[in-house]
Scaffold this motif. Sequence first.
Motif, short mmCIF file in Angstrom:
data_model
loop_
_atom_site.label_atom_id
_atom_site.label_comp_id
_atom_site.label_asym_id
_atom_site.label_seq_id
_atom_site.Cartn_x
_atom_site.Cartn_y
_atom_site.Cartn_z
N VAL A 1 0.82 -1.21 0.00
CA VAL A 1 0.00 0.00 0.00
C VAL A 1 0.86 1.26 0.00
CG1 VAL A 1 -1.75 1.28 1.28
CG2 VAL A 1 -1.90 -1.22 1.11
N HIS A 2 1.98 1.28 0.74
CA HIS A 2 2.86 2.46 0.84
C HIS A 2 4.28 2.10 0.37
CE1 HIS A 2 -0.22 2.86 4.10
NE2 HIS A 2 -0.45 3.99 3.40
N PRO A 3 4.46 1.85 -0.88
CA PRO A 3 5.82 1.45 -1.32
C PRO A 3 6.83 2.60 -1.22
CG PRO A 3 4.35 1.77 -3.21
CD PRO A 3 3.50 1.89 -1.99
N LYS A 4 6.40 3.87 -1.27
CA LYS A 4 7.34 4.99 -1.23
C LYS A 4 8.00 5.13 0.13
CE LYS A 4 4.83 7.68 -4.72
NZ LYS A 4 4.15 8.97 -5.02
N ARG A 5 7.39 4.54 1.12
CA ARG A 5 7.99 4.62 2.45
C ARG A 5 9.27 3.80 2.51
NH1 ARG A 5 3.88 3.37 6.81
NH2 ARG A 5 3.24 5.47 6.20
N TYR A 6 9.35 2.76 1.71
CA TYR A 6 10.51 1.85 1.77
C TYR A 6 11.45 2.05 0.59
CZ TYR A 6 7.43 -0.34 5.15
OH TYR A 6 6.59 -0.58 6.21
N ILE A 7 10.91 2.43 -0.57
CA ILE A 7 11.74 2.62 -1.77
C ILE A 7 11.40 3.99 -2.35
CG2 ILE A 7 12.30 1.75 -4.06
CD1 ILE A 7 11.37 -0.99 -3.10
N ASN A 8 12.36 4.89 -2.40
CA ASN A 8 12.13 6.25 -2.90
C ASN A 8 12.89 6.40 -4.20
OD1 ASN A 8 11.46 8.90 -3.22
ND2 ASN A 8 12.63 9.67 -1.46
N VAL A 9 12.20 6.22 -5.31
CA VAL A 9 12.84 6.30 -6.63
C VAL A 9 12.24 7.41 -7.46
CG1 VAL A 9 13.42 3.86 -6.69
CG2 VAL A 9 11.20 4.61 -7.55
N SER A 10 11.30 8.18 -6.88
CA SER A 10 10.64 9.25 -7.64
C SER A 10 11.59 10.45 -7.74
CB SER A 10 9.35 9.66 -6.94
OG SER A 10 8.76 10.72 -7.62
N VAL A 11 11.64 11.07 -8.93
CA VAL A 11 12.51 12.22 -9.15
C VAL A 11 11.84 13.48 -8.63
CG1 VAL A 11 13.71 13.57 -10.93
CG2 VAL A 11 13.52 11.08 -11.14
N PHE A 12 10.54 13.58 -8.90
CA PHE A 12 9.84 14.79 -8.50
C PHE A 12 8.94 14.57 -7.29
CE2 PHE A 12 10.60 14.95 -13.08
CZ PHE A 12 11.31 16.12 -13.19
N GLY A 13 8.81 13.38 -6.88
CA GLY A 13 7.90 13.11 -5.76
C GLY A 13 8.52 13.44 -4.44
N ARG A 14 7.74 13.17 -3.46
CA ARG A 14 8.21 13.40 -2.10
C ARG A 14 7.99 12.14 -1.27
NH1 ARG A 14 3.66 17.56 0.28
NH2 ARG A 14 1.82 16.25 -0.25
N LYS A 15 8.57 12.05 -0.18
CA LYS A 15 8.51 10.87 0.66
C LYS A 15 7.12 10.71 1.26
CE LYS A 15 11.01 8.58 4.37
NZ LYS A 15 12.10 8.67 5.37
N ASP A 16 6.68 9.42 1.27
CA ASP A 16 5.33 9.10 1.81
C ASP A 16 5.38 9.21 3.33
OD1 ASP A 16 2.80 8.32 2.29
OD2 ASP A 16 3.00 6.30 1.45
N LYS A 17 4.59 10.11 3.87
CA LYS A 17 4.55 10.32 5.33
C LYS A 17 3.26 9.80 5.95
CE LYS A 17 7.48 14.44 5.11
NZ LYS A 17 7.60 15.88 5.47
N SER A 18 2.59 8.91 5.31
CA SER A 18 1.32 8.39 5.88
C SER A 18 1.60 7.45 7.03
CB SER A 18 0.54 7.64 4.78
OG SER A 18 1.33 6.57 4.28
N ILE A 19 0.56 7.18 7.79
CA ILE A 19 0.69 6.34 9.00
C ILE A 19 0.84 4.89 8.57
CG2 ILE A 19 -0.44 5.61 11.12
CD1 ILE A 19 -1.92 8.28 11.07
N PRO A 20 1.80 4.18 9.10
CA PRO A 20 1.97 2.76 8.72
C PRO A 20 0.79 1.92 9.22
CG PRO A 20 3.41 3.32 10.54
CD PRO A 20 2.80 4.62 10.09
N LEU A 21 0.62 0.75 8.60
CA LEU A 21 -0.48 -0.17 8.98
C LEU A 21 -0.20 -0.84 10.30
CD1 LEU A 21 -1.16 -1.91 5.53
CD2 LEU A 21 -2.44 -0.03 6.58
N THR A 22 -1.27 -1.08 11.03
CA THR A 22 -1.15 -1.80 12.32
C THR A 22 -1.86 -3.15 12.30
OG1 THR A 22 -3.11 -0.66 13.14
CG2 THR A 22 -0.97 0.36 13.59
N ALA A 23 -2.51 -3.47 11.20
CA ALA A 23 -3.25 -4.75 11.09
C ALA A 23 -3.30 -5.13 9.62
CB ALA A 23 -4.67 -4.62 11.63
N PRO A 24 -3.32 -6.35 9.31
CA PRO A 24 -3.38 -6.77 7.90
C PRO A 24 -4.70 -6.33 7.29
CG PRO A 24 -3.68 -8.64 9.35
CD PRO A 24 -3.30 -7.51 10.22
N LEU A 25 -4.65 -6.11 5.96
CA LEU A 25 -5.86 -5.70 5.26
C LEU A 25 -6.85 -6.85 5.13
CD1 LEU A 25 -4.23 -3.57 2.42
CD2 LEU A 25 -5.27 -2.75 4.55
#
Length: 334
Positions: free
Chosen positions: A303-327
Amino acid sequence: MKISNETKVGALTAIAITLMILGFNFLKGKTLFKTGNYLHAKYENTKGIMVSNPVYINGFQVGAVDDIENLDENLSSIVVTIKLKSSYNIPVNSVATIKENPLGPASITIALGDSKQYLHVGDTLVTGNADGLMGNLMKQLGPVGDQLKTTVHSLDSVLKNINTIFDPTTKNNLQQVIANINKTTASLAVSSASLQAMLNQQTGTIAQSMSNVASFTKNLADNNDKVTKMLGNVEKTTDNLAKADLAGTIDKLRTTVTSLNTVLQKMNSTEGSMGKLMNDKALYDNLTNTVRSANILLDDLRVHPKRYINVSVFGRKDKSIPLTAPLNDTLQKK
């Protein structure tokens, strides 16, 4: 002129009496003015016939008795007046007879004749006497009674002759002989019945046994080839069993069962990895938590791949809240 009350009461009383007489005669079948189809019949004995009794022709009621009159003081001739319901063609040689009924009133039956001339109103019918039920019965029983009298007379003569031939001593001896014969015949009857029952029983048993033997031998004859093959198969089976190493097979089976019991005992105990995995609850809980954490991590990575891998040139780092339970979709897939 004024009429007094006494005159009115008297007139009303006379009218009431007249109406009562007319009504009574009407109920009896009589009318004030004698009109209609009337015939007459003369009898010496009316046999209890009364006014209003029915008159039949061929079983159908054609009228009723209207009046009964006596012509002389000796009662030797009594005239019965019949009133018909309608105008009927009754031949002049028809005969009217009175029939008694033990269970009901008497009636008059007119037997039609074969004449072509018919009676007119006021004519007199030819009458006859009917024997009745008891008269016919007595006529039929008369010859039987005469024969019975003759038979009784003959039997009386025979008995008298027998009494003159046999004296008291002979009679007693004859009675004893007859009694002994009766006893003997009774014993013979019982014995013959018992013998017949025994023979029937034996005959039935023997016949059934012979029938069973015949059926058995016939089955053997019909299935001789099958019996031979079956015996050959039994012989081969016994040879194979004799050649087989049953003792070694049984020992191997016993060893295998022993090994299986040992494995099951270890699985039921806390020794070994399988036993701990099956019986250690803490280990089971840790494995469950590990699997749940792995599911959460994978779902968060998806769901939040940018939190672990930052390959975007113009993007910014994902600052959303991490998951606490499986979907839920992950849980449903599993």
